[in-house]
Design an enzyme around this catalytic site. Structure first.
Site, PDB file in Angstrom:
ATOM      1  N   CYS A 124      13.591   4.175  -6.473  1.00  0.00           N
ATOM      2  CA  CYS A 124      12.122   4.175  -6.530  1.00  0.00           C
ATOM      3  C   CYS A 124      12.040   4.806  -4.969  1.00  0.00           C
ATOM      4  O   CYS A 124      12.618   5.673  -4.723  1.00  0.00           O
ATOM      5  CB  CYS A 124      11.984   2.768  -6.706  1.00  0.00           C
ATOM      6  SG  CYS A 124      12.361   1.702  -5.296  1.00  0.00           S
ATOM      7  N   CYS A 158       0.952  -1.273   0.025  1.00  0.00           N
ATOM      8  CA  CYS A 158      -0.013   0.002   0.025  1.00  0.00           C
ATOM      9  C   CYS A 158       0.851   1.207   0.042  1.00  0.00           C
ATOM     10  O   CYS A 158       0.627   2.194  -0.585  1.00  0.00           O
ATOM     11  CB  CYS A 158      -1.057   0.052   1.358  1.00  0.00           C
ATOM     12  SG  CYS A 158      -2.295  -1.170   1.165  1.00  0.00           S
TER      13      CYS A 158
END
Length: 393
Positions: free
Chosen positions: A351, A197
């Site tokens: 990232c 999430c």
């Protein structure tokens, strides 16, 4: 299928309890007997985050006598979009303590037990043995498999939930009466295949939808009413507003609860079993990992760096490292974007936290860019050590 009540009823309800739970008491299926069972129940919530927040609030409101909370994390501002048990004044506090205060405000009759620690193989069996029922609100596969294995080894039922973006799932796993989590998912997904999430996002209200289903199942198990989701997987699509139920059968070849189990005790390392990154990515990062500070030093020294952000466009809109270009990981793994990488510049991938960039690094190196590196800790590390003015998420 209907199951017998999980716990025996308490001896009595006080006058205050009768007043508080009157709307339960006038439901014939619950009544005094069911409410006494709730009072006598001991439920452990694994996690006080997205799913744990609504679950704990409604378990407390329902009158579950003893609620345990295990969570080692602290409240962050980004939690407040969905973790409704915490407030602005709780930012920086241990989640377990913040959740306990909210529970006491809702229902001071509940006995709250705080476990402000990480759940691991050294404490999971001891902790679970103190409770009748486990409500699993974890968000990573390593802990999910450990929760399942411990529950099966102890003969405990647990209510499982999972959320991602607009999709949710819920079920009840109880080896004595049906399948376990390993029957549904014998092996964890390949590393990096299913974003967390924190990486992919989640609609805040989805937590309430799935968390309330978990509480509903917990109440049914404790009181012995209705048909719990044993052997059934509830799948919820919030965008289509659609609920589906999928039958899940006990797997006779299950490594844990099958006819000839090969897993007879907790694994030594669940992180290793699930794999934070693939073996290829782990190999690719050897001697090819730099820190955020080293990246900044390279930029300041004028090193010719081709900095690639492998996150998704929505994340790119939130924050970005100066000088980076956006090439999502999927385009790298598919080979679609390989032509965009120069042969004569230092390639640096990043990232959010370093997992996706490690996977992309393996693909880049396999394509011949042997000197490519990635940033350990990703943009989170950049924000923490280089530029705290950037927004985090």
């Amino acid at each position: 299928m209907a199951l017998p009540p999980l716990v025996e009823p308490a001896a009595e309800l006080t006058i205050d309890e009768i007043r508080r739970y009157s709307r339960h008491l006038i439901i014939p299926d619950v009544g005094m007997d069911g409410q006494k069972r709730l009072k006598n129940a001991k439920v452990l919530a694994v996690g006080a985050g997205g799913l744990g927040s609504p679950a704990l609030l409604y378990l407390a409101a329902a009158g579950v006598g003893t609620l345990g909370i295990i969570d080692f994390d602290t409240v962050d501002e980004s939690n407040l979009q969905r973790q409704v048990i915490h407030g602005v004044s709780d930012v920086g506090r241990p989640k377990a303590e913040s959740a306990a205060d909210s529970i006491r405000e809702i229902n001071p009759l509940v006995n709250v037990i705080i476990h402000n620690t990480a759940l691991d193989r050294d404490n999971v069996l001891e902790l679970f043995s103190q409770y009748d029922l486990i409500v699993d609100g974890t968000d990573n596969f390593a802990t999910r498999y450990m929760v399942n294995d411990a529950a099966v080894l102890l003969g405990k039922p647990y209510v499982w939930g999972s959320i991602y973006r607009f999709d949710g799932q819920a079920s009840v796993f109880w080896e004595e009466h049906g399948p376990c989590y390993r029957c549904l998912y014998p092996e964890p997904p390949p590393p990096g295949m299913v974003p967390s999430c924190a990486e992919g996002g989640v609609l805040g209200v989805l937590c309430a939808s799935i968390g309330s289903i978990q509480v509903n199942e917990a109440i049914k198990l404790i009181t012995g009413i209705g048909e719990p989701l044993v052997g059934r997987l509830m799948v919820y699509d919030a965008l289509e507003m659609e609920y589906r139920k999928i039958k899940v059968r006990k797997d006779p070849n299950c490594a844990l609860c099958g006819e000839n189990p090969t897993v007879t005790e907790l694994l030594e390392d669940y992180e290793d079993f699930c794999g934070a990154v693939s073996a290829e990515a782990e190999e690719a990062t050897q001697n090819a990992t730099i820190t955020a500070r080293e990246l900044k030093d390279w930029q300041d020294s004028g090193k010719d760096v081709f900095l690639v952000d492998v996150r998704e466009p929505a994340e790119w809109e939130i924050n970005r490292i100066p000088g980076a270009v956006l090439i999502p990981k999927g385009e790298i793994l598919s080979g679609e974007a390989l032509s965009r990488f120069p042969q004569d510049r230092q390639i640096v991938l990043h990232c959010k936290s370093g997992v996706r960039s490690a996977e992309a690094l393996a693909a880049i190196k396999a394509a011949g860019f042997k000197d490519a590196v990635h940033v350990q800790g990703g943009i989170v590390s950049w924000v923490n050590t280089v530029d705290p003015s950037l927004p985090s998420y």
